[in-house]
Design a protein around this motif. Structure first.
Motif, mmCIF file in Angstrom:
data_model
loop_
_atom_site.group_PDB
_atom_site.id
_atom_site.type_symbol
_atom_site.label_atom_id
_atom_site.label_comp_id
_atom_site.label_asym_id
_atom_site.label_seq_id
_atom_site.Cartn_x
_atom_site.Cartn_y
_atom_site.Cartn_z
ATOM 1 N N UNK A 89 3.795 11.598 -11.226
ATOM 2 C CA UNK A 89 3.595 12.342 -9.995
ATOM 3 C C UNK A 89 2.417 11.791 -9.196
ATOM 4 N N UNK A 90 1.286 11.567 -9.902
ATOM 5 C CA UNK A 90 0.099 11.091 -9.205
ATOM 6 C C UNK A 90 0.300 9.669 -8.676
ATOM 7 N N UNK A 91 0.956 8.844 -9.463
ATOM 8 C CA UNK A 91 1.187 7.456 -9.028
ATOM 9 C C UNK A 91 2.061 7.424 -7.785
ATOM 10 N N UNK A 92 3.032 8.303 -7.769
ATOM 11 C CA UNK A 92 3.925 8.335 -6.616
ATOM 12 C C UNK A 92 3.215 8.864 -5.373
ATOM 13 N N UNK A 93 2.410 9.885 -5.565
ATOM 14 C CA UNK A 93 1.651 10.394 -4.419
ATOM 15 C C UNK A 93 0.731 9.318 -3.852
ATOM 16 N N UNK A 94 0.076 8.591 -4.749
ATOM 17 C CA UNK A 94 -0.843 7.539 -4.297
ATOM 18 C C UNK A 94 -0.086 6.488 -3.489
ATOM 19 N N UNK A 95 1.100 6.119 -3.971
ATOM 20 C CA UNK A 95 1.883 5.106 -3.255
ATOM 21 C C UNK A 95 2.354 5.636 -1.903
ATOM 22 N N UNK A 96 2.764 6.891 -1.879
ATOM 23 C CA UNK A 96 3.232 7.465 -0.616
ATOM 24 C C UNK A 96 2.100 7.525 0.404
ATOM 25 N N UNK A 97 0.937 7.876 -0.092
ATOM 26 C CA UNK A 97 -0.206 7.954 0.812
ATOM 27 C C UNK A 97 -0.579 6.556 1.309
ATOM 28 N N UNK A 98 -0.633 5.616 0.391
ATOM 29 C CA UNK A 98 -1.013 4.262 0.776
ATOM 30 C C UNK A 98 -0.019 3.689 1.790
ATOM 31 N N UNK A 100 -9.903 -14.073 4.426
ATOM 32 C CA UNK A 100 -8.837 -15.068 4.588
ATOM 33 C C UNK A 100 -9.355 -16.476 4.319
ATOM 34 N N UNK A 101 -8.572 -17.205 3.533
ATOM 35 C CA UNK A 101 -8.961 -18.557 3.139
ATOM 36 C C UNK A 101 -9.153 -19.459 4.358
ATOM 37 N N UNK A 102 -8.278 -19.343 5.341
ATOM 38 C CA UNK A 102 -8.337 -20.249 6.487
ATOM 39 C C UNK A 102 -9.388 -19.860 7.510
ATOM 40 N N UNK A 103 -9.330 -18.608 7.939
ATOM 41 C CA UNK A 103 -10.164 -18.213 9.082
ATOM 42 C C UNK A 103 -11.455 -17.524 8.684
ATOM 43 N N UNK A 104 -11.548 -17.089 7.439
ATOM 44 C CA UNK A 104 -12.730 -16.342 7.023
ATOM 45 C C UNK A 104 -12.747 -14.900 7.517
ATOM 46 N N UNK A 105 -11.641 -14.483 8.152
ATOM 47 C CA UNK A 105 -11.598 -13.113 8.676
ATOM 48 C C UNK A 105 -11.314 -12.093 7.581
ATOM 49 N N UNK A 106 -11.908 -10.908 7.717
ATOM 50 C CA UNK A 106 -11.675 -9.887 6.695
ATOM 51 C C UNK A 106 -10.353 -9.134 6.875
ATOM 52 N N UNK A 107 -9.742 -8.791 5.756
ATOM 53 C CA UNK A 107 -8.548 -7.944 5.737
ATOM 54 C C UNK A 107 -8.837 -6.810 4.760
ATOM 55 N N UNK A 108 -8.541 -5.602 5.159
ATOM 56 C CA UNK A 108 -8.860 -4.452 4.309
ATOM 57 C C UNK A 108 -7.611 -3.993 3.551
ATOM 58 N N UNK A 109 -7.781 -3.681 2.281
ATOM 59 C CA UNK A 109 -6.658 -3.193 1.465
ATOM 60 C C UNK A 109 -7.058 -1.895 0.750
ATOM 61 N N UNK A 110 -6.077 -1.313 0.047
ATOM 62 C CA UNK A 110 -6.335 -0.222 -0.890
ATOM 63 C C UNK A 110 -6.669 1.105 -0.189
ATOM 64 N N UNK A 111 -5.634 1.880 0.125
ATOM 65 C CA UNK A 111 -5.847 3.073 0.965
ATOM 66 C C UNK A 111 -5.626 4.443 0.337
ATOM 67 N N UNK A 112 -5.358 4.540 -0.966
ATOM 68 C CA UNK A 112 -5.033 5.883 -1.474
ATOM 69 C C UNK A 112 -6.156 6.907 -1.344
ATOM 70 N N UNK A 113 -7.377 6.480 -1.134
ATOM 71 C CA UNK A 113 -8.470 7.445 -1.067
ATOM 72 C C UNK A 113 -8.960 7.684 0.369
ATOM 73 N N UNK A 114 -8.219 7.200 1.358
ATOM 74 C CA UNK A 114 -8.681 7.392 2.740
ATOM 75 C C UNK A 114 -8.774 8.869 3.093
ATOM 76 N N UNK A 115 -9.768 9.203 3.905
ATOM 77 C CA UNK A 115 -9.891 10.595 4.350
ATOM 78 C C UNK A 115 -10.026 10.653 5.873
#
Ligand code: ADP
Ligand code: MG
Length: 406
Positions: free
Chosen positions: A171-180, A256-271
């Motif tokens: 249940x928790x894993x699924x909620x986390x995925x749905x939220x992400x 990013x390897x090429x441009x050095x630009x940041x990419x943000x990941x991992x959203x299950x805890x966003x508020x």
């Protein structure tokens, strides 16, 4: 955990029907607490909500009893289900492997993915694999694994779940995925630097592969000041859109390897910035970056954003559409699910912080240090916030991810 792509093709259709039935019954059970509400005729011999009786599996799958037993046996041999047996009770529970299988099968049925490659990450609460579509284009499959390391915390806090829900890993894993999924979609559609979401099934998310290093692995950069202010701008930009990442650290920022630009990941805890503790979460994200830059790059800036300044000028100006926290809630990820997930995450966090007292002491020290600085930086920080704000007003990008569903 090993994922075997060939399994996706070489399961019989009867086995698949049986596995699907186990998955369905487990899900109904962890969601509503008891199967007796939908199958009043069945005496549930077990208090464990993750175990389903063989007789119901037979009913749901529409196979004869003998056939069901044989198929359950072969699924158990492949660790897709596990038998649970005692004097009163005979049933099966779905394993992580079985749940993975059902999710990946759904993704491959929809032609979202075709083959499974190497595992590239074992997070605290996820496994990350490189996968590919039929043309060989690489993507990332994230399988959420909540509950894997934290059953102690959950058992203690079980009462918060109320009577109807069990804090099962499934249940928790699924909620986390749905939220992400909900957050990644909305963020991507609004031009935030996040991976493009591709598809979602059960506890998994399929997304664009980013050719990058986690910031954690970056030993040296030519201009830390530039990256520092880009990251702070990003925090501000999130906040102006009504969101706080909540775990904005060197593991969840890819460079990013090429441009050095940041990419943000991992959203299950966003508020949402309307959250009761929004300011605390916001400051924690900011401090996380400051601390990392100080330690890793010996870079320290007196300029950093304040929560109050992200609030003042933005509210109301941008129109409803720009409150992404509201957009996400409207997209179907329910407030109630959000609360359940949040309480779970707090329970887990409390538990793991008991283990690393050292780190906490360090952070306390730092907080004291910052209070002294406060008040001096207001101006610079406002400027920075406004820059980020402009960026966020850029034209929206259309999302091209297919609809979720199973
Ligand atoms: P967790 O919730 O377990 O922390 P993350 O989403 O942060 O999971 O992913 C864990 C790791 O997997 C990241 O630190 C990164 O190295 C890698 N990773 C995750 N998503 C991607 C992606 N889209 N592209 C490339 N690498 C990724
Ligand atoms: Mg992470």
């Amino acid at each position: 955990m090993k994922l075997d792509a060939t399994d996706l093709r070489y399961i019989t259709s009867d086995e698949f029907r049986v596995l699907t039935a186990v998955g369905f019954l487990t899900w109904r059970q962890v969601q509503s607490g008891e199967l007796t509400t939908i199958f009043p005729q069945v005496e549930m011999g077990s208090k464990n909500h993750e175990v389903v009786p063989t007789i119901l599996v037979a009913q749901i799958s529409g196979l004869r009893n003998g056939g069901v037993n044989k198929n359950l046996g072969s699924l158990a041999k492949r660790n897709l289900v596990a038998r649970v047996q005692n004097s009163k009770y005979d049933g099966y529970r779905l394993t992580y492997g079985g749940y993975d299988y059902l999710a990946m099968r759904a993704l491959s049925k929809r032609d979202s993915m075709f083959s499974v490659g190497n595992q590239i990450g074992v997070g605290k609460e996820s496994d990350i694999y490189i996968v590919a579509d039929a043309e060989g284009h690489e993507m990332v499959l994230k399988l959420h694994r909540l509950g894997r390391i934290s059953f102690r915390a959950i058992k203690e806090k079980r009462d918060y779940m109320g009577k109807r829900k069990s804090a099962s890993w499934m249940y928790m894993s699924r909620l986390a995925a749905e939220k992400e999924w909900a957050f990644m979609k909305v963020l991507h559609e609004h031009g935030f630097p996040v991976p493009r979401p591709v598809d979602h099934a059960r506890h998994t998310i399929l997304m664009e592969f980013i050719d990058a290093y986690p910031l954690r692995q970056v030993a040296d950069i030519p201009s830390p000041g530039k990256l520092y202010s880009d990251l702070m701008d990003l925090i501000v930009r999130f906040a102006r859109a009504g969101l706080i990442h909540g775990d904005f650290n060197e593991f969840n920022i890819l460079i990013r390897r090429e441009s050095g630009e940041p990419v943000v990941i991992d959203f299950p805890q966003m508020v949402s910035t309307s959250h009761m503790n929004a300011e605390m979460y916001f400051n924690r994200d900011v401090q996380c970056i400051r601390k990392f830059f100080r330690k890793r790059f010996r870079y320290e800036s007196r300029i950093y954003p304040r929560f109050s300044s992200t609030r003042s000028s933005s509210q109301g100006e941008d129109g409803e559409d720009f409150r992404l926290d509201v957009v996400v809630m409207a997209s179907g990820f329910k407030q109630r699910d959000q609360q359940v997930l949040e309480e779970y995450m707090n329970a887990v966090q409390n538990e793991s912080s008991e283990d690393d007292d050292d780190e906490e002491e360090e952070e306390e020290e730092e907080e004291g240090e910052e209070e002294g600085e406060e008040g001096e930086e207001e101006e610079g920080e406002e400027e920075e916030a406004d820059e980020a704000h402009e960026e966020a007003d850029e034209e929206e990008k259309g999302g091209d991810a297919p609809e979720a569903g199973e």
